[in-house]
Scaffold this active site. Structure first.
Site, PDB file in Angstrom:
ATOM      1  N   HIS A  73      26.223 -10.581 -15.434  1.00 21.51           N
ATOM      2  CA  HIS A  73      26.193  -9.801 -16.666  1.00 21.51           C
ATOM      3  C   HIS A  73      27.539  -9.072 -16.838  1.00 21.51           C
ATOM      4  CE1 HIS A  73      24.855  -7.122 -19.823  1.00 21.51           C
ATOM      5  NE2 HIS A  73      25.216  -6.097 -19.087  1.00 21.51           N
ATOM      6  N   TYR A 131      18.233 -11.708  -9.367  1.00 24.54           N
ATOM      7  CA  TYR A 131      17.139 -11.893 -10.335  1.00 24.54           C
ATOM      8  C   TYR A 131      17.076 -13.294 -10.947  1.00 24.54           C
ATOM      9  CZ  TYR A 131      21.029 -10.806 -13.531  1.00 24.54           C
ATOM     10  OH  TYR A 131      22.229 -10.811 -14.183  1.00 24.54           O
ATOM     11  N   ARG A 165      24.706 -17.992 -19.795  1.00 23.34           N
ATOM     12  CA  ARG A 165      25.756 -17.177 -19.167  1.00 23.34           C
ATOM     13  C   ARG A 165      25.904 -17.676 -17.737  1.00 23.34           C
ATOM     14  NH1 ARG A 165      23.249 -11.841 -17.922  1.00 23.34           N
ATOM     15  NH2 ARG A 165      23.310 -12.453 -15.764  1.00 23.34           N
TER      16      ARG A 165
HETATM   17  C1  TPP Z   1      21.116   0.881 -26.969  1.00 26.08           C
HETATM   18  C2  TPP Z   1      21.392   0.359 -25.620  1.00 26.08           C
HETATM   19  N1  TPP Z   1      20.397   0.252 -24.706  1.00 26.08           N
HETATM   20  C3  TPP Z   1      20.649  -0.242 -23.474  1.00 26.08           C
HETATM   21  C4  TPP Z   1      21.915  -0.622 -23.108  1.00 26.08           C
HETATM   22  C5  TPP Z   1      22.189  -1.181 -21.723  1.00 26.08           C
HETATM   23  N2  TPP Z   1      22.506  -2.604 -21.828  1.00 26.08           N
HETATM   24  C6  TPP Z   1      23.762  -3.060 -21.756  1.00 26.08           C
HETATM   25  S1  TPP Z   1      23.850  -4.727 -21.921  1.00 26.08           S
HETATM   26  C7  TPP Z   1      22.186  -4.864 -22.077  1.00 26.08           C
HETATM   27  C8  TPP Z   1      21.535  -6.211 -22.240  1.00 26.08           C
HETATM   28  C9  TPP Z   1      21.824  -6.869 -23.531  1.00 26.08           C
HETATM   29  O1  TPP Z   1      21.369  -8.190 -23.489  1.00 26.08           O
HETATM   30  P1  TPP Z   1      21.670  -9.223 -24.632  1.00 26.08           P
HETATM   31  O2  TPP Z   1      21.471  -8.574 -25.960  1.00 26.08           O
HETATM   32  O3  TPP Z   1      20.885 -10.442 -24.350  1.00 26.08           O
HETATM   33  O4  TPP Z   1      23.247  -9.511 -24.498  1.00 26.08           O
HETATM   34  P2  TPP Z   1      24.044 -10.198 -23.283  1.00 26.08           P
HETATM   35  O5  TPP Z   1      24.484  -9.086 -22.379  1.00 26.08           O
HETATM   36  O6  TPP Z   1      23.146 -11.174 -22.611  1.00 26.08           O
HETATM   37  O7  TPP Z   1      25.223 -10.853 -23.905  1.00 26.08           O
HETATM   38  C10 TPP Z   1      21.573  -3.606 -21.986  1.00 26.08           C
HETATM   39  C11 TPP Z   1      20.132  -3.383 -22.064  1.00 26.08           C
HETATM   40  C12 TPP Z   1      22.938  -0.486 -24.071  1.00 26.08           C
HETATM   41  N3  TPP Z   1      24.194  -0.846 -23.819  1.00 26.08           N
HETATM   42  N4  TPP Z   1      22.650   0.007 -25.301  1.00 26.08           N
END
Ligand code: TPP
Ligand code: MG
Length: 351
Positions: free
Chosen positions: A256, A265, A252
């Site tokens: 985020h 970070y 990425r």
């Molecule tokens: C069930 C749940 N827990 C926590 C969150 C908060 N949250 C939003 S994005 C994220 C990280 C997800 O990371 P990844 O699966 O690697 O996807 P990326 O954002 O890197 O595409 C989190 C923890 C959420 N949206 N849903």
């Protein structure tokens, strides 16, 4: 374990074909299709960030750097397949046929933004992490019971593999041998949490072992590798051979979301060595005689015009219906919500 899952590549960082078995299969039409779609979604993505900065779009989750993973996989699908995306997979859904205007509407909180065009099986983006995996397995099971050749794809990140839904989705799909492809984009981070703090396994692909399904690890920035490996997984699915877990290793490039500051970070030098997926395809096209300056200028103008027209359409879209806030939460509206709705509408009337 890591050595059991070598990263598959078709072209290297310098755009050189490293897998000669594809020499005959790769043709101009495919290469141009992949490049055009990457340019199109990057133009959309960059525009979205600008609009957010100008207050014309809500919080936005950019995908720059992940274009090869999203385009390569989406172009490997057939028309009647099912797509279960996350908030970061608008590049894949746009490539599969979602309207760009509606994609912009989504980021402005409009329910219309979750409605795909007729004839396209695209679920609304899953914001709760990993919830879409059991859904994708279920849709694939339904297609299997109906006896069709349709399959489904679930997009998800590295962080999603820590959720129960990931394990439930894979186990269910494996036990019922359903036609689904679990397409992981490992971009190294779940918001601020790096992969090595998220799990002790070195790869995502190896998690397939626990569910008795093939696990494939590919260079997610090599659009050709993504395209051909996803196609193979779909062939397996359609032939009744069950699910596949694909790990597309990518990066990425940006934050985020527009509400995040990765410099807090992520060390500045991390990711610097990764060759951008579009640059890589450009090098490949130049090396093998597919690069055509005039065509590039044409598609740049075409994608710009498409994006500008979609923004205009989004901004001139009829105002939202306030009843939408109440109407789409429950199949049968509970009494308290009905009262709130009535009282709010009466309030608007008085004003
Ligand atoms: C069930 C749940 N827990 C926590 C969150 C908060 N949250 C939003 S994005 C994220 C990280 C997800 O990371 P990844 O699966 O690697 O996807 P990326 O954002 O890197 O595409 C989190 C923890 C959420 N949206 N849903
Ligand atoms: Mg991630």
């Amino acid at each position: 374990m890591e050595q059991n899952y070598p990263i598959k590549r078709i072209i290297d960082d310098k755009g050189i074909l490293v897998d000669a078995s594809y020499e005959q299969t790769i043709n101009e039409e495919l290469v141009k299709d992949l490049y055009y779609n990457m340019l199109r979604i990057r133009t959309y993505d960059r525009k979205s960030i600008n609009l957010q900065r100008q207050g014309r779009l809500g919080t936005y989750a950019p995908f720059e750097g992940q274009e090869a993973a999203q385009v390569g996989s989406a172009l490997a699908l057939e028309e009647n397949d099912w797509v279960f995306p996350t908030y970061r997979d608008h590049g894949a859904t746009l490539t599969f046929g979602k309207s760009m205007t509606r994609t912009f509407l989504y980021w402005n909180g409009r329910v219309e933004g979750c409605v795909p065009p007729e004839g396209r099986n695209i679920f609304p983006p899953a914001v709760p992490i990993a919830t879409q995996l059991p859904h994708a397995a279920g849709a694939a099971w339904a297609e299997k019971l109906r006896g069709t050749k349709n399959a489904s794809i679930a997009y998800f990140g590295d962080g999603a593999t820590s959720e129960g839904d990931f394990h439930e989705g894979l186990n269910f799909a494996s036990v019922f041998k359903v036609p689904v492809v679990f397409f992981n984009q490992n971009n190294g981070y779940a918001i601020s949490v790096p992969m090595e703090k998220q799990m002790n396994s070195k790869t995502i692909a190896q998690k397939s072992v626990a569910y008795g399904m093939p696990g494939i690890r590919i260079d997610g920035n090599d659009c050709l590798a993504v395209y051909f490996e996803t196609k193979k997984a779909f062939d397996r699915a359609r032939n009744g051979d069950g699910p596949t877990l694909i790990e597309a290793v990518t990066w990425r490039k940006g934050a985020h979301t527009t509400a995040d500051d990765p410099s807090k970070y992520r060390p500045a030098e991390q990711g610097q060595h990764i060759v951008d997926p579009m640059e890589r395809m450009e090098l490949f096209m130049k090396n093998y005689g597919y690069w055509d300056e005039q065509w590039i200028e044409e598609i740049k103008e075409k994608t710009m015009n498409e994006v500008e027209a979609a923004v205009e359409e989004m901004e001139n879209y009829p105002a939202p219906n306030v009843e939408d806030v109440f109407d789409h939460v429950y199949a049968v509206m509970p009494k308290q919500l009905a009262e709130q709705k009535e009282s709010y509408l009466a309030h608007l009337e008085r004003r």
